[in-house]
Design an enzyme around this catalytic site. Structure first.
Site, PDB file in Angstrom:
ATOM      1  N   SER A 259       0.865  -1.178   0.000  1.00 42.15           N
ATOM      2  CA  SER A 259       0.000   0.000   0.000  1.00 42.15           C
ATOM      3  C   SER A 259       0.903   1.230   0.000  1.00 42.15           C
ATOM      4  CB  SER A 259      -0.861   0.006   1.258  1.00 42.15           C
ATOM      5  OG  SER A 259      -0.023   0.218   2.382  1.00 42.15           O
ATOM      6  N   LYS A 260       0.272   2.406  -0.154  1.00 43.46           N
ATOM      7  CA  LYS A 260       1.053   3.651  -0.099  1.00 43.46           C
ATOM      8  C   LYS A 260       1.770   3.765   1.249  1.00 43.46           C
ATOM      9  CE  LYS A 260      -0.573   6.797  -3.459  1.00 43.46           C
ATOM     10  NZ  LYS A 260      -1.719   7.532  -3.891  1.00 43.46           N
ATOM     11  N   ARG A 261       1.043   3.373   2.287  1.00 39.56           N
ATOM     12  CA  ARG A 261       1.627   3.483   3.627  1.00 39.56           C
ATOM     13  C   ARG A 261       2.836   2.541   3.754  1.00 39.56           C
ATOM     14  NH1 ARG A 261      -1.168   1.874   8.484  1.00 39.56           N
ATOM     15  NH2 ARG A 261      -3.072   1.880   7.281  1.00 39.56           N
ATOM     16  N   ALA A 264       5.793   4.113   2.082  1.00 39.24           N
ATOM     17  CA  ALA A 264       6.348   5.227   2.859  1.00 39.24           C
ATOM     18  C   ALA A 264       7.173   4.692   4.028  1.00 39.24           C
ATOM     19  CB  ALA A 264       5.219   6.117   3.368  1.00 39.24           C
TER      20      ALA A 264
END
Ligand code: GLU
Length: 499
Positions: A259-261, A264
């Site tokens: 996921s984007k998280r 990051a």
């Protein structure tokens, strides 16, 4: 030829530049490129930018830079042109409109005037009845004349594909075999939006046909709409390409997609799935290519080292693995290390130089060429080079006093060891591996020390670091005078500690 594709293929990589370029895109581009080169075919770069809200020019540049960095070159594309230009879908609006109109005329598509509010209501009701959300077909029933009139009066509309309501469709994926779906489960998808721009479903099929694409190698996120795509192509009466849907990448834990998280968090941990990040982290394009090539493909159960040329020769679409692949960063380090060690000294020196400069070192090229062989077996990324070898380019080093005290030794014992070492080294005409190692080992023994204890003190004194390339090779590069001067200073520091 290792795979079942013998004729020259025409393949394309068709990214939508809406975000950063990640490994998945790199791998799709790579596999397409490999099969094109292997069969003597062509590899096309097509930019799918019809979603103008999500399109991002910087992403497109990053994508192009990333592919160049990996060494993946295309034969036709937006920057170099080609017989089917333009290669930006946003510049092909009329082509899609013309094809959409053709589909309407043939009875395979229709104008839809339903408002977003009405569609939301339909969806809600379907949800209440626990039915799958699909367009309810209202505008499918409009007569061609009525629809044409509403269009010419300027009423907002989209164009939908008219999927057959009964029967089944069978499609064939090269890795998964035949897939049969009931047509009633396929929605009447929108193919042209209200702004007149075609959606992927239409634009990509039209382009693949017009550009003579023989094999579509794309991500498996397109499997659900694959039957729709086949319907569109068949509605036009075109020949279908061969379809290859690649496996997805899972998070390093193997549990679910990235996921984007997750990405990051990876960056915070000093890793990344984005290609330009991997470049600045000091990974080699060769290492990244090798790593990604093997995420979903293998030649056999033991060969692991591949250059791009090797891959062109040995890659085999028939050996792709359709199961998801977890991203494994320790493997990246492993492959990067392998490629690091296979570079020539001059090549590696050129590649590590910018990292030394970036870290603030002034680099002397002759010295760099001497230092590089010492770093080569020890670094995993280019970024490790200044960390491990920066001291070679420092005028002075400043070892902390504590680091000059040998392991399990007192400052007095350390002072004595350094003094004796200095005496011996000072009598040598040269200080290097051949001349200095044996006498230093003998000294350690005489003093009842382990070689590591004495070498640790000398390493700290000469390099200012507790970790360095092999001590005596390092001393040779630093030079006798400087080595003696630094050991003398260490002696002073230790003497102060003893007082
Ligand atoms: N633009 C699509 C994407 O980025 C391309 C898919 C394809 O290769 O057909 O996912």
């Amino acid at each position: 030829m290792p795979n079942s594709f013998k004729k020259p293929v025409r393949v394309r990589f068709a990214p939508s530049p809406t975000g950063r370029t990640h490994l998945g895109s790199g791998r799709t581009a790579l596999y397409n490129y490999l099969i094109a080169r292997q069969t003597g075919g062509q590899f096309i770069l097509r930019i799918e930018d019809t979603d103008r809200k999500r399109y991002n020019a910087e992403s497109e540049q990053e994508l192009i830079d990333s592919l160049h960095w990996l060494g993946i070159e295309w034969d036709e594309g937006p920057d170099i042109g080609g017989p089917h230009a333009p290669y930006h879908q946003s510049k092909r609006k009329e082509i899609y409109q013309q094809h959409a109109t053709q589909l309407i005329e043939m009875g395979h598509a229709y104008y839809c005037f339903c408002t977003p509010e009405r569609l939301a209501r339909v969806r809600q009701e379907q949800q209440k009845r626990k039915e799958a959300s699909q367009y309810d077909g209202t505008c499918r029933l409009l007569s061609k004349d009525e629809a044409a009139q509403r269009v010419s009066s300027g009423e907002s509309h989209v164009i939908r594909f008219k999927t057959p309501t009964d029967g089944t469709i069978t499609v064939r994926d090269h890795l998964r075999g035949e897939i049969t779906v009931e047509n009633k489960n396929i929605d009447d998808y929108i193919i042209v939006k209200s702004d007149g721009l075609a959606l992927y479903h239409l634009a990509a099929m039209v382009d693949d046909h017009l550009m003579g694409i023989t094999h579509v190698i794309r991500g498996s996120e397109w499997l659900p709409t694959f039957p729709l795509h086949a319907h569109i192509i068949r509605a036009f009466g075109w020949q279908e390409p061969d379809w290859i849907h690649l496996s997805v990448f899972l998070k390093p834990s193997g549990k679910g997609k990235m996921s984007k998280r997750d990405s990051a968090q990876l960056i915070k941990d000093g890793k990344s799935i984005f290609l330009t990040d991997l470049r600045s982290l000091g990974y080699l394009p060769e290492g990244v290519l090798n790593w990604t090539a093997l995420m979903g493909w293998s030649l056999d159960d033991h060969t692991e080292f591949f250059t791009l040329d090797d891959l062109v020769n040995k890659f085999d679409l028939d050996r792709l693995n359709p199961s998801p692949a977890a991203i494994n960063f320790s493997k990246l380090d492993h492959f990067n290390g392998l490629h690091m060690r296979s570079l020539s000294i001059t090549d590696l020196a050129e590649r590590i130089k910018p990292y030394f400069l970036e870290a603030g070192y002034e680099v002397n090229d002759d010295k760099l060429l001497k230092v590089t062989p010492l770093l080569q077996p020890r670094i995993i990324t280019l970024e490790d080079a200044p960390e491990m070898g920066g001291f070679f380019f420092e005028e002075e080093v400043h070892p902390g006093p504590e680091s000059l005290v040998g392991k399990k030794m007192t400052p007095a014992e350390s002072a004595e060891a350094v003094q004796r070492a200095f005496q011996i080294l000072t009598e040598l005409p040269e200080v290097n591996h051949e001349t200095a190692e044996e006498p230093m080992r003998a000294l350690a023994e005489e003093l009842g020390l382990k070689a590591g204890q004495l070498f640790g003190i000398l390493r700290a004194a000469v390099t200012g670091r507790t970790v360095s390339p092999p001590l005596f090779e390092t001393m040779e590069i630093i030079g006798r005078e400087t080595v003696l001067e630094r050991i003398r200073k260490a002696q002073e520091t230790l003497a102060e500690m003893v007082d």
